[in-house]
Design an enzyme around this catalytic site. Structure first.
Site, PDB file in Angstrom:
ATOM      1  N   ASP A 150      41.733  41.568  35.677  1.00 54.96           N
ATOM      2  CA  ASP A 150      43.075  41.457  36.240  1.00 54.96           C
ATOM      3  C   ASP A 150      43.143  40.259  37.190  1.00 54.96           C
ATOM      4  OD1 ASP A 150      43.792  43.735  34.891  1.00 54.96           O
ATOM      5  OD2 ASP A 150      43.542  45.065  36.615  1.00 54.96           O
ATOM      6  N   ARG A 151      44.347  39.736  37.377  1.00 53.77           N
ATOM      7  CA  ARG A 151      44.523  38.570  38.248  1.00 53.77           C
ATOM      8  C   ARG A 151      43.882  38.770  39.615  1.00 53.77           C
ATOM      9  NH1 ARG A 151      48.766  34.642  39.334  1.00 53.77           N
ATOM     10  NH2 ARG A 151      50.198  35.575  37.839  1.00 53.77           N
TER      11      ARG A 151
END
Length: 313
Positions: A150-151
């Site tokens: 995930d970012r």
């Protein structure tokens, strides 16, 4: 002034009667790693000097520029040492390369950097930067996605350097990847020293994952955790994935009543720092072409640990 000096050096190198120093060609006679080979052959040049030559594209293995100090060498290969620096590559932003060879590239991704863009996103990503990186040596080269973070999750991830390697690793992911360990800073005091969370994950129309109350409804996800540190406000968990589903750890931490710090989407009420309290600490796998065990471990982010220092004062 600096630009003028660089320009004058370029003109001087191209002027009639002046020729660049010839490159040295060194034969590899025994297996080893590139940096150690160069230190032995280029003595008395020091480690920092040799690393600088690697960084500036002055080293090639079998006529292919190589910048990774731990690149494996085999007998019969030729290492070329150039006196002139190659054109500088754009700096890598939000990531650093931990390992690279002809099959895979392993990186440490910072929180805040996308692994790969969606159709709606065009910003800088790890994928885009690594494509530019591999094309420095070969304009036809590219990287292939194996998995994502995930970012706002930091840590170790890897890409394949050919479609064949990508397919081979993804088709045999459970056998190839031997360890994926995360650390998570979660809200509250986790009283159970260790545990396992198992559920069936589904996705809403707003792209949020959740555990279905109905057995066999969705993708089966299994997460193991162990408490490393704990206080009234936060607990630091070591997490091992048995399956790798989208947002799996985030959903499962919410399920046990201890959402990941900073994860408002999955129930967190606190934000002790400007990122998600999740870090991919260890990635271990069997090399796709050699079968050799590979393991990469990174430090626990300091902001995670500092939550306990502050409370103990």
């Amino acid at each position: 002034m600096r630009k003028e000096n660089r320009a004058s050096r370029r003109h001087a190198a191209a002027a009639p009667g002046r020729h660049p120093a010839p490159a040295r060609r060194l034969q590899v006679t025994e297996p080893g790693e590139l940096l150690e080979f160069l230190l032995a052959k280029l003595a008395p040049q020091g480690r920092n000097s040799v690393k600088s030559m690697l960084a500036h594209g002055q080293i090639a293995v079998d006529d292919r520029v190589e910048k990774q100090y731990n690149h494996p060498l085999l007998p019969g290969q030729t290492v070329t040492v150039s006196k002139t620096r190659a054109s500088s590559a754009p700096p890598l932003i939000g990531l650093r390369i931990l390992y690279e060879d002809d099959a895979v590239i392993v990186i440490h991704k910072d929180a805040g950097l996308l692994s790969i863009a969606t159709a709606q996103e065009t910003e800088l990503t790890a994928y885009r930067q690594l494509n530019a990186h591999v094309r420095q040596a070969d304009p036809r080269a590219r990287v292939f996605v194996l998995h994502r973070l995930d970012r706002e999750t930091s840590g170790v991830m890897m890409f394949a350097k050919s479609e064949q390697v990508q397919k081979s690793m993804q088709d045999n992911w459970k056998d190839v990847v031997t360890e994926r360990t995360y650390v998570a800073l979660v809200e509250g005091l986790v009283k159970k020293a260790s545990g396992t969370v198992s559920s069936w994950l589904k996705e809403t129309s707003t792209l949020k994952m959740y555990s279905s109350p109905v057995p066999n409804d969705g993708q089966h996800a299994v997460t193991h955790y162990k408490v490393l540190r704990a206080s009234r406000s936060y607990s630091l968990l070591e997490i091992e994935l048995e399956t790798g589903r989208k947002n799996q750890i985030r959903v499962h931490m919410q399920d046990i009543g201890h959402p990941i710090a900073g994860d408002k989407k999955y129930g967190a009420k606190t934000k002790p720092f400007s990122r998600l309290g999740l870090h991919a600490r260890v990635l271990a796998f069997k090399h796709p072409t050699t079968g050799k065990p590979m393991r990469f471990e990174t430090d626990i982010p300091k902001p995670f640990l500092s939550q306990f220092k502050e409370e103990s004062r």
